[in-house]
Design an enzyme around this catalytic site. Structure first.
Site, PDB file in Angstrom:
ATOM      1  N   GLU A 144      -1.669  -5.802  -2.657  1.00 44.72           N
ATOM      2  CA  GLU A 144      -1.895  -6.745  -2.996  1.00 44.72           C
ATOM      3  C   GLU A 144      -1.771  -7.778  -2.725  1.00 44.72           C
ATOM      4  O   GLU A 144      -0.661  -8.081  -2.132  1.00 44.72           O
ATOM      5  CB  GLU A 144      -1.543  -6.339  -4.750  1.00 44.72           C
ATOM      6  CG  GLU A 144      -2.029  -7.196  -5.793  1.00 44.72           C
ATOM      7  CD  GLU A 144      -1.143  -6.670  -6.742  1.00 44.72           C
ATOM      8  OE1 GLU A 144      -0.013  -6.013  -7.109  1.00 44.72           O
ATOM      9  OE2 GLU A 144      -0.971  -7.936  -8.128  1.00 44.72           O
ATOM     10  N   ARG A 164       8.365   6.528  -0.270  1.00 44.19           N
ATOM     11  CA  ARG A 164       8.834   5.016  -0.049  1.00 44.19           C
ATOM     12  C   ARG A 164       9.562   4.681   0.830  1.00 44.19           C
ATOM     13  O   ARG A 164      10.422   5.784   0.756  1.00 44.19           O
ATOM     14  CB  ARG A 164       9.392   4.028  -1.426  1.00 44.19           C
ATOM     15  CG  ARG A 164       8.361   3.234  -1.925  1.00 44.19           C
ATOM     16  CD  ARG A 164       9.092   2.440  -2.690  1.00 44.19           C
ATOM     17  NE  ARG A 164       8.770   1.036  -2.977  1.00 44.19           N
ATOM     18  CZ  ARG A 164       7.731   0.546  -3.336  1.00 44.19           C
ATOM     19  NH1 ARG A 164       6.385   0.869  -3.321  1.00 44.19           N
ATOM     20  NH2 ARG A 164       7.617  -0.771  -2.917  1.00 44.19           N
ATOM     21  N   LYS A 191       8.377  -6.495  -3.130  1.00 40.23           N
ATOM     22  CA  LYS A 191       8.177  -8.592  -2.859  1.00 40.23           C
ATOM     23  C   LYS A 191       8.283  -8.629  -3.333  1.00 40.23           C
ATOM     24  O   LYS A 191       8.209 -10.493  -3.730  1.00 40.23           O
ATOM     25  CB  LYS A 191       6.474  -7.799  -2.986  1.00 40.23           C
ATOM     26  CG  LYS A 191       5.494  -7.859  -1.647  1.00 40.23           C
ATOM     27  CD  LYS A 191       3.947  -7.969  -1.504  1.00 40.23           C
ATOM     28  CE  LYS A 191       3.709  -6.338  -2.067  1.00 40.23           C
ATOM     29  NZ  LYS A 191       2.408  -6.283  -2.866  1.00 40.23           N
TER      30      LYS A 191
HETATM   31  P1  ATP Z   1       6.228  -4.277  -3.340  1.00 40.74           P
HETATM   32  O1  ATP Z   1       6.641  -2.925  -5.406  1.00 40.74           O
HETATM   33  O2  ATP Z   1       6.885  -4.735  -3.430  1.00 40.74           O
HETATM   34  O3  ATP Z   1       5.647  -5.395  -4.134  1.00 40.74           O
HETATM   35  P2  ATP Z   1       3.502  -2.292  -3.875  1.00 40.74           P
HETATM   36  O4  ATP Z   1       3.930  -1.230  -3.550  1.00 40.74           O
HETATM   37  O5  ATP Z   1       3.427  -3.661  -5.070  1.00 40.74           O
HETATM   38  O6  ATP Z   1       5.204  -3.331  -2.901  1.00 40.74           O
HETATM   39  P3  ATP Z   1       1.025  -2.747  -2.330  1.00 40.74           P
HETATM   40  O7  ATP Z   1       0.931  -4.250  -1.423  1.00 40.74           O
HETATM   41  O8  ATP Z   1       1.011  -2.735  -3.536  1.00 40.74           O
HETATM   42  O9  ATP Z   1       2.548  -3.570  -2.631  1.00 40.74           O
HETATM   43  O10 ATP Z   1       1.221  -1.738  -1.678  1.00 40.74           O
HETATM   44  C1  ATP Z   1       0.409  -0.915  -0.563  1.00 40.74           C
HETATM   45  C2  ATP Z   1       0.344  -0.057  -0.201  1.00 40.74           C
HETATM   46  O11 ATP Z   1       1.665   0.137   0.237  1.00 40.74           O
HETATM   47  C3  ATP Z   1       0.737   1.012  -1.498  1.00 40.74           C
HETATM   48  O12 ATP Z   1      -0.189   2.289  -1.116  1.00 40.74           O
HETATM   49  C4  ATP Z   1       1.900   1.315  -1.555  1.00 40.74           C
HETATM   50  O13 ATP Z   1       2.229   2.670  -1.475  1.00 40.74           O
HETATM   51  C5  ATP Z   1       2.844   1.242   0.218  1.00 40.74           C
HETATM   52  N1  ATP Z   1       3.567   1.145  -0.150  1.00 40.74           N
HETATM   53  C6  ATP Z   1       4.647  -0.434  -0.550  1.00 40.74           C
HETATM   54  N2  ATP Z   1       5.986  -0.213  -0.343  1.00 40.74           N
HETATM   55  C7  ATP Z   1       5.798   0.398   0.607  1.00 40.74           C
HETATM   56  C8  ATP Z   1       7.674   1.447   0.768  1.00 40.74           C
HETATM   57  N3  ATP Z   1       8.686   0.345   0.752  1.00 40.74           N
HETATM   58  N4  ATP Z   1       7.203   2.497   1.829  1.00 40.74           N
HETATM   59  C9  ATP Z   1       5.966   2.962   1.952  1.00 40.74           C
HETATM   60  N5  ATP Z   1       5.081   2.547   1.376  1.00 40.74           N
HETATM   61  C10 ATP Z   1       5.118   1.728   0.937  1.00 40.74           C
HETATM   62 MG    MG Z   2       1.269  -2.085  -5.998  1.00 38.16          MG
END
Ligand code: ATP
Ligand code: MG
Length: 563
Positions: A37, A262, A272
């Protein structure tokens, strides 16, 4: 298709993929996607997801798309879209010509929603956000059905079209899937598919005022792109029944979602939402502050993409969450830089040394090897003369017996140069502070050894005083003082665990003259100190270095103890 079916798959994701290849579930294809995102910069957790999404595709001769999940115009920005692409390329992955946006599919998603309304599987609901929450129930109590749940198809179609046309204010209505308000899985209790947001989108402008929710957009985008394996982190496990429900209700091509743990890293936050707070509230200098766990921050700090990929490989793919020690990440960059960073001499906190018996005005060029770990690294010449700088902490006026550095009357080796012996200490009369040392040198010890076989215990780094370049060196410590900064009592904030001493700026460092042309991004080992990277703030005449890591390897110690 290049599969490795003969070897044992290394993790449960590859196992599942090989099972699908054997059963020909997706016609022998492997096609993944990475779906960020664009509401922040990528962090080390994303690097793990990227290395899984792109790595799995690579392993099976498949493809991986980059798809921006740009469904929330309020939080998203083109700055992030660009930074994310830059970071993925930097890591060494390539999506070819397959760059997509969820917003590319807004019209198709709208048509799919109409299809569900016509099938009686979606309805327009007039409950306010608070009421929706209240009706939703809890983990222990079933939800209640919305009074608008049984609207006719015609009324729903009419209202949904008018939602799109902009007739209604924000939050006045939603489109919801009609599933089961008593489901033990809260995600299945008539989840919202669309909400009204009169907001300008960074790509579609003011074309839309209704935006799809993640759960509604994601699986359908996967389907449209022909994704075979939709790999995501564990928090989406409870969303999988909904992912499957939408695809089945539409009767369209159906990818397989698989979840992995994760990444959590000690002394760090990887959300984020929290990283944005650190940036916006000024706790760090920006998304690329070298203390940040973002890829931009790690890059500025001096991390290499190879070290990050190596780290992702070492932590592997697991099904349950656990915290990885940040010392492992540091170990990976140390190992990589050990092999390729040229070794130079830099004095962080200088102490002047005058070599009384060295001829005044004489300058020698001494040969120094660039990296003993790299046979192709070669040698360079470094100047030596009567006045040099050594590290303040390499001298003690009243040292203990086992002190192998410099002290009154003690002899040490200057790396690549000569043996010197400390003869006299000069102090500031007012403060008593040591300001210089007078030493003698042994002309027969050129290159750092003597023919009489006399041994010295210590070897010090140094720089020639008249030739040296001034440098600013920024030394970093962990951003948080505790291993799990998120672990705070009710009502407390993770920011209370911030380390107030995470940045130390040394403004009087001295480095060897060969670094005059060092450019931002260049990485070095400062002998006996650690690894340093030239910062983008650096200018000719004002060198700025970031400490990547110190030489001392805490992970190697942990690993040795536990093996
Ligand atoms: P945040 O909760 O920090 O905003 P998010 O998961 O919403 O992170 P996205 O931009 O949606 O952020 O993430 C893109 C991809 O990265 C998703 O498929 C998510 O599963 C993966 N991802 C995000 N954070 C992690 C992490 N700490 N470890 C492994 N994969 C991750
Ligand atoms: Mg997300």
């Amino acid at each position: 298709m290049g599969t490795t079916e003969t070897s044992t798959p290394s993790d449960f994701i590859r196992e599942a993929i090989e099972e699908d290849l054997r059963s020909n579930r997706f016609g022998g294809r492997v096609h993944t996607r990475f779906p960020p995102e664009p509401n922040g910069y990528l962090h080390i957790g994303h690097a793990k997801a990227i290395s899984i999404d792109f790595g799995v595709a690579e392993d099976y001769g498949g493809l991986c798309n980059l798809r921006f999940d740009d469904t929330n115009p309020v939080k998203e920005d083109i700055e992030y879209v660009e930074a994310i692409q830059n970071d993925i390329r930097w890591l060494g992955y390539d999506w070819g010509d397959r760059l997509y946006y969820a917003s590319d599919y807004f019209e198709q998603l709208y048509q799919y929603a109409v299809q569900l309304i016509k099938a009686g599987k979606a309805y327009v609901c007039d409950l306010s956000p608070d009421e929706v929450r209240e009706y939703r129930g809890t983990l222990t109590e079933p939800g209640r059905e919305s009074p608008y749940r049984n609207r006719s198809v015609e009324e729903n179609l009419d209202l949904f079209a008018r939602m799109r046309a902009g007739e209604f204010p924000d939050e006045s209505r939603t489109l919801r899937a009609k599933i089961d308000m008593a489901s033990p899985n809260l995600n299945m209790r008539d989840p919202i598919m669309y909400r009204i947001k009169h907001a300008t989108h960074h790509r579609t402008g003011d074309q839309w005022c209704i935006y799809p929710m993640y759960d509604w957009a994601h699986g359908q985008c996967d389907s449209i792109e022909g994704i075979t394996h939709s790999l995501c982190s564990l928090e989406y496990e409870d969303h999988r029944p909904l992912y499957d429900w939408f695809l089945d209700a539409l009767g369209i091509y159906h990818p397989r979602q698989i979840e992995f743990a994760r990444l959590q890293l000690s002394h760090t936050v990887l959300s984020k939402r929290k990283l944005i707070q650190l940036v916006n509230e000024g706790y760090v200098a920006g998304w690329d502050d070298p203390r940040m766990p973002t890829l931009a921050g790690l890059r500025r700090r001096g991390y290499t993409p190879e070290a990050i990929r190596d780290f992702c490989e070492r932590i592997g793919v697991a099904k349950s969450n656990s915290i990885v020690d940040i010392a492992l990440l540091e170990h990976c960059v140390r190992e990589d830089l050990n092999k390729r960073a040229p070794r130079v001499m830099g004095v962080l906190r200088p102490l002047k040394v005058i070599i009384d018996n060295y001829p005044e005005g004489q300058i020698e060029e001494l040969e120094a090897e660039n990296n003993p770990e790299d046979p192709n690294a070669g040698h360079r010449l470094i100047p030596f003369c009567r006045e040099i700088y050594i590290e303040q902490e390499d001298f003690m006026e009243d040292p203990p017996k086992k002190w192998f550095r410099l002290g009154p009357g003690r002899e040490v080796r200057l790396k690549h140069a000569y043996y010197i012996t400390c003869q006299r200490v000069v102090k500031d009369e007012q403060t008593g502070e040591i300001v210089a040392l007078h030493c003698s040198y042994d002309p027969a010890s050129r290159g750092g050894w003597t023919s009489d076989g006399r041994k010295v215990q210590g070897t010090l780094h140094w720089v020639s005083a008249p030739h040296t370049l001034d440098a600013e060196v920024r030394i970093y410590d962990k951003l948080f003082t505790v291993p799990n900064p998120d672990d705070v009592p009710e009502g407390a904030d993770f920011k209370q665990n911030l380390n107030p001493n995470s940045l130390e700026v040394l403004t009087c460092a001295k480095v060897e003259p060969g670094l005059a042309s060092a450019a931002p991004g260049n990485r070095y080992q400062f002998l006996r100190q650690g690894y340093y990277c030239v910062d983008p703030d650096s200018r000719p005449g004002h060198l700025v270095f970031n400490q990547t890591v110190a030489l001392r390897d805490t992970w190697a110690k942990i690993a040795a103890k536990t093996s």
